[in-house]
Motif scaffolding. Structure first.
Motif, PDB file in Angstrom:
ATOM      1  N   GLU A  35     -70.928  59.202  53.158  1.00 14.85           N
ATOM      2  CA  GLU A  35     -71.410  58.126  52.284  1.00 14.85           C
ATOM      3  C   GLU A  35     -72.885  58.281  51.926  1.00 14.85           C
ATOM      4  OE1 GLU A  35     -70.084  54.127  52.899  1.00 14.85           O
ATOM      5  OE2 GLU A  35     -68.131  54.806  53.658  1.00 14.85           O
ATOM      6  N   PRO A  36     -73.793  58.516  52.892  1.00  9.96           N
ATOM      7  CA  PRO A  36     -75.193  58.710  52.492  1.00  9.96           C
ATOM      8  C   PRO A  36     -75.389  59.980  51.649  1.00  9.96           C
ATOM      9  CG  PRO A  36     -75.004  58.580  54.894  1.00  9.96           C
ATOM     10  CD  PRO A  36     -73.631  58.448  54.336  1.00  9.96           C
ATOM     11  N   ARG A  39     -74.252  59.032  48.074  1.00 15.29           N
ATOM     12  CA  ARG A  39     -75.191  58.068  47.487  1.00 15.29           C
ATOM     13  C   ARG A  39     -76.520  58.742  47.117  1.00 15.29           C
ATOM     14  NH1 ARG A  39     -72.495  53.548  47.548  1.00 15.29           N
ATOM     15  NH2 ARG A  39     -71.190  52.930  49.286  1.00 15.29           N
ATOM     16  N   LEU A  42     -75.609  61.077  43.709  1.00 15.32           N
ATOM     17  CA  LEU A  42     -75.259  60.468  42.423  1.00 15.32           C
ATOM     18  C   LEU A  42     -76.429  60.289  41.452  1.00 15.32           C
ATOM     19  CD1 LEU A  42     -72.446  57.978  43.428  1.00 15.32           C
ATOM     20  CD2 LEU A  42     -72.233  60.176  42.250  1.00 15.32           C
ATOM     21  N   GLY A  70     -71.714  57.516  39.097  1.00 15.47           N
ATOM     22  CA  GLY A  70     -71.729  56.400  40.031  1.00 15.47           C
ATOM     23  C   GLY A  70     -70.354  55.974  40.471  1.00 15.47           C
ATOM     24  N   ARG A  71     -70.287  54.724  40.906  1.00 13.08           N
ATOM     25  CA  ARG A  71     -69.074  54.070  41.395  1.00 13.08           C
ATOM     26  C   ARG A  71     -68.347  54.900  42.460  1.00 13.08           C
ATOM     27  NH1 ARG A  71     -65.740  52.325  36.346  1.00 13.08           N
ATOM     28  NH2 ARG A  71     -64.263  51.981  38.007  1.00 13.08           N
ATOM     29  N   PRO A  72     -69.034  55.266  43.537  1.00 12.69           N
ATOM     30  CA  PRO A  72     -68.339  56.053  44.568  1.00 12.69           C
ATOM     31  C   PRO A  72     -67.323  55.205  45.323  1.00 12.69           C
ATOM     32  CG  PRO A  72     -70.497  55.426  45.359  1.00 12.69           C
ATOM     33  CD  PRO A  72     -70.410  54.972  43.923  1.00 12.69           C
ATOM     34  N   ILE A  94     -65.655  59.626  42.286  1.00 12.17           N
ATOM     35  CA  ILE A  94     -66.835  59.212  41.534  1.00 12.17           C
ATOM     36  C   ILE A  94     -66.472  59.168  40.051  1.00 12.17           C
ATOM     37  CG2 ILE A  94     -68.487  60.116  43.217  1.00 12.17           C
ATOM     38  CD1 ILE A  94     -69.016  62.431  41.231  1.00 12.17           C
TER      39      ILE A  94
END
Length: 173
Positions: A35-36, A39, A42, A70-72, A94
């Motif tokens: 996740e990091p 983020r 992106l 975006g929008r992961p 994504i």
């Protein structure tokens, strides 16, 4: 109109830059968690993809660019397989928004990417990726999924992952 000499332009630039102090970018190690990692990737992905597209434009005439990424989503889909799932293989979804020119008319395309990422001793890898493409016009059909690891977005992700593993990421304050 007469242009300014180089030294004058550089003086104006130096004065302008001195008005806006720039903080040195703090870098931290590439994230080991998915996740990091995504983020951090992106916001930089459109720049990476557009540089790749410009390089490829030398061999083809298509004009396109990536505007946003975006929008992961991190919830994996079940894979139809007799084998147990590989815990090192991470699925991420994504979305990118791009613009392609058909003649002189811009068409906005929304692309939906299904990434398979894994971390090895060599760092983060993108072994597989699928993409579906649609327009932002309501009612237009979306394409079936296609393998897209070698697309400009796929190459951009691979390049960003290499840079992340080599140099880390910029720490956001």
């Amino acid at each position: 109109m007469k242009s300014l000499p180089y030294w004058a332009l550089m003086s104006v630039w130096a004065i302008a830059v001195s008005q806006f102090p720039v903080q040195a970018a703090t870098r931290v190690a590439c994230p080991t968690e998915i996740e990091p990692l995504v983020r951090a990737m992106l916001p930089e992905l459109p720049g990476y993809a557009n540089r790749i597209t410009v390089r490829e434009r030398l061999t083809r005439s298509q004009k396109s660019s990536v505007i946003l990424a975006g929008r992961p989503e991190f919830e994996p889909l079940p894979l139809n397989s007799d084998r147990p799932p590989d815990p090192t293989l991470k699925q991420v979804f994504i979305t990118t928004l791009g613009r392609e020119y058909v003649g002189s008319k811009p068409v906005e395309l929304q692309e939906f990417h299904w990434l398979f990422l894994t971390r090895s001793q060599r760092g983060w890898q993108l072994p597989l990726m699928f993409t579906r493409i649609g327009t932002t016009t309501p009612g237009q059909p979306i394409t079936p999924p296609r393998e897209s690891r070698e697309s400009s977005i796929g190459k951009a992700i691979q390049l960003w992952l290499q840079d992340c593993d080599r140099r880390g990421i910029r720490k956001r304050n």
